[in-house]
Motif scaffolding. Structure first.
Motif, PDB file in Angstrom:
ATOM      1  N   ASP A  30     -15.036   3.396   1.603  1.00 48.23           N
ATOM      2  CA  ASP A  30     -13.899   3.248   0.698  1.00 48.23           C
ATOM      3  C   ASP A  30     -12.720   2.659   1.464  1.00 48.23           C
ATOM      4  O   ASP A  30     -12.355   3.162   2.536  1.00 48.23           O
ATOM      5  CB  ASP A  30     -13.522   4.622   0.116  1.00 48.23           C
ATOM      6  CG  ASP A  30     -12.417   4.517  -0.922  1.00 48.23           C
ATOM      7  OD1 ASP A  30     -12.425   3.550  -1.699  1.00 48.23           O
ATOM      8  OD2 ASP A  30     -11.539   5.402  -0.935  1.00 48.23           O
TER       9      ASP A  30
ATOM     10  N   MET B 219       0.813  -1.216   0.000  1.00 50.51           N
ATOM     11  CA  MET B 219       0.000   0.000   0.000  1.00 50.51           C
ATOM     12  C   MET B 219       0.850   1.272   0.000  1.00 50.51           C
ATOM     13  O   MET B 219       0.323   2.389  -0.057  1.00 50.51           O
ATOM     14  CB  MET B 219      -0.928   0.011   1.222  1.00 50.51           C
ATOM     15  CG  MET B 219      -1.974  -1.089   1.232  1.00 50.51           C
ATOM     16  SD  MET B 219      -2.832  -1.227   2.838  1.00 50.51           S
ATOM     17  CE  MET B 219      -3.787   0.300   2.832  1.00 50.51           C
TER      18      MET B 219
ATOM     19  N   GLN C 153      -8.824   0.258   0.836  1.00 45.71           N
ATOM     20  CA  GLN C 153      -7.851  -0.279  -0.112  1.00 45.71           C
ATOM     21  C   GLN C 153      -7.396  -1.703   0.241  1.00 45.71           C
ATOM     22  O   GLN C 153      -6.737  -2.364  -0.559  1.00 45.71           O
ATOM     23  CB  GLN C 153      -6.610   0.637  -0.193  1.00 45.71           C
ATOM     24  CG  GLN C 153      -6.859   1.945  -0.941  1.00 45.71           C
ATOM     25  CD  GLN C 153      -7.806   2.870  -0.196  1.00 45.71           C
ATOM     26  OE1 GLN C 153      -7.549   3.265   0.938  1.00 45.71           O
ATOM     27  NE2 GLN C 153      -8.931   3.215  -0.830  1.00 45.71           N
TER      28      GLN C 153
ATOM     29  N   SER D 183      -7.654  -4.699  -7.060  1.00 40.83           N
ATOM     30  CA  SER D 183      -7.632  -3.279  -6.699  1.00 40.83           C
ATOM     31  C   SER D 183      -7.796  -3.074  -5.194  1.00 40.83           C
ATOM     32  O   SER D 183      -7.376  -2.055  -4.641  1.00 40.83           O
ATOM     33  CB  SER D 183      -8.716  -2.511  -7.457  1.00 40.83           C
ATOM     34  OG  SER D 183     -10.007  -2.991  -7.115  1.00 40.83           O
ATOM     35  N   VAL D 184      -8.427  -4.043  -4.539  1.00 40.41           N
ATOM     36  CA  VAL D 184      -8.500  -4.060  -3.078  1.00 40.41           C
ATOM     37  C   VAL D 184      -7.696  -5.277  -2.612  1.00 40.41           C
ATOM     38  O   VAL D 184      -7.996  -6.410  -2.998  1.00 40.41           O
ATOM     39  CB  VAL D 184      -9.954  -4.156  -2.569  1.00 40.41           C
ATOM     40  CG1 VAL D 184      -9.973  -4.289  -1.042  1.00 40.41           C
ATOM     41  CG2 VAL D 184     -10.754  -2.939  -2.997  1.00 40.41           C
TER      42      VAL D 184
ATOM     43  N   GLY E 253      -3.429   4.614   3.204  1.00 45.99           N
ATOM     44  CA  GLY E 253      -4.720   4.104   2.731  1.00 45.99           C
ATOM     45  C   GLY E 253      -5.599   3.676   3.890  1.00 45.99           C
ATOM     46  O   GLY E 253      -5.214   3.769   5.052  1.00 45.99           O
TER      47      GLY E 253
END
Length: 308
Positions: free
Chosen positions: A211, A148, A213, A239-240, A152
């Motif tokens: 939202d 990351m 990550q 993406s996550v 995030g």
């Protein structure tokens, strides 16, 4: 000549008696629940280990069905049957005192497997075989923090709150997070080790417009549930970032497919072999370590094939 014959006969008798003792060795095993993927691997590995002894070791498995009272009753029943040893995978790591007290009072060796009781000091005749859950949490979170770039938002899927594996894995995660002030915890709730509940929680968070990550899960089952929720929501794969613990076959497949970023291998065979070996040694009055630690190992896309 007759004296030699008698000595030989006595030696043979002792050998047969010794063999019979092991063949007759019976261990009562109370599992917190049968309906758990990783614990199923642990149980199957214990059974294989018991059958690998030359004269065999008999295991009697009971399912506590996540019920503390039922588990204590199972242990008391094993004691009344005069089993040679007890192996317990605790339902609640904070509620093992009565199990420990009953086993010690009966003089029956007790091995706690996979989940170490909360009691800081266990009496003589009581041993644990487990893995360091703090390390599992540290390993998965450090990997994610690196990926990351140190910033995030994350969500945490907790296991059963009555289990110190949940507490310690999460504590390990937060120890790493203390070094990364730009990584924030968006949500933290229990999915009780369940794939379905992990999926439901992540789906709820997505529906609420939250939202994040990365998903940090205390086990692979909830992590897989998270991946399913993200896929269902149309989120781009990868993406996550999703991290689990256990290294189950389904977890390994999810890493290979890119649905999970990482897991931490918890060695079911290592814990199973350790618990049976330790119980047999205790019955035979051989020396054992009071805490047997089976190490965790990080599973990434680069090394996942080593764990097949």
């Amino acid at each position: 000549m007759k004296t030699k014959t008698r000595i030989a006969s006595l030696a043979l008798s002792l050998m047969l008696t010794s063999g019979a003792a092991l063949a007759d060795l019976k261990i009562g095993v109370s599992m917190s629940q049968f309906d758990d993927t990783w614990l199923t691997y642990l149980r199957e590995s214990m059974d294989k280990k018991a059958k690998s002894f030359p004269d065999g070791v008999t295991l009697q498995f009971e399912d506590a069905r996540s019920d503390v009272v039922k588990q204590l009753s199972q242990v008391e029943s094993f004691i009344s049957q005069k089993v040679d040893a007890l192996i317990v995978n605790p339902v609640d790591t904070a509620a093992t005192q009565r199990i420990t007290k009953a086993a010690v009072a009966a003089g029956i060796p007790l091995v706690y497997v996979n989940r170490r009781p909360d009691d800081p000091k266990l009496p003589e005749g009581v041993v644990t075989v487990a893995s360091d859950d703090l390390e599992a949490g540290r390993m998965q979170m450090q990997y994610l923090a690196d990926k990351m770039g140190g910033k995030g938002d994350i969500v945490i899927l907790l296991g059963d709150l009555a289990n110190n594996s949940t507490t310690n894995r999460t504590k390990g995660v937060k120890e790493v997070l203390a070094k990364y002030p730009n990584i924030k915890i968006e949500q933290e709730q229990t999915g009780t080790w369940s794939r379905d509940k992990g999926m439901t929680l992540v789906n709820d968070w997505l529906t609420q417009g939250r939202d994040f990550q990365a998903v940090v899960s205390n086990n692979d089952e909830m992590a897989i549930g998270a991946a399913m929720a993200l896929k269902q929501a149309g989120t781009k794969k990868g993406s996550v970032l999703i991290a689990g613990v256990d290294g189950t076959p389904d977890g390994l497949n999810a890493i290979k497919k890119g649905e999970m970023a990482v897991s931490v291998f918890q060695d079911a065979k290592g814990q199973a072999d350790g618990s049976i070996d330790t119980a047999v040694k205790m019955v035979k009055k051989q020396p054992v370590e009071q805490a047997v630690w089976v190490p965790y190992r990080l599973i990434t896309p680069e090394n996942v094939d080593q764990f097949k």
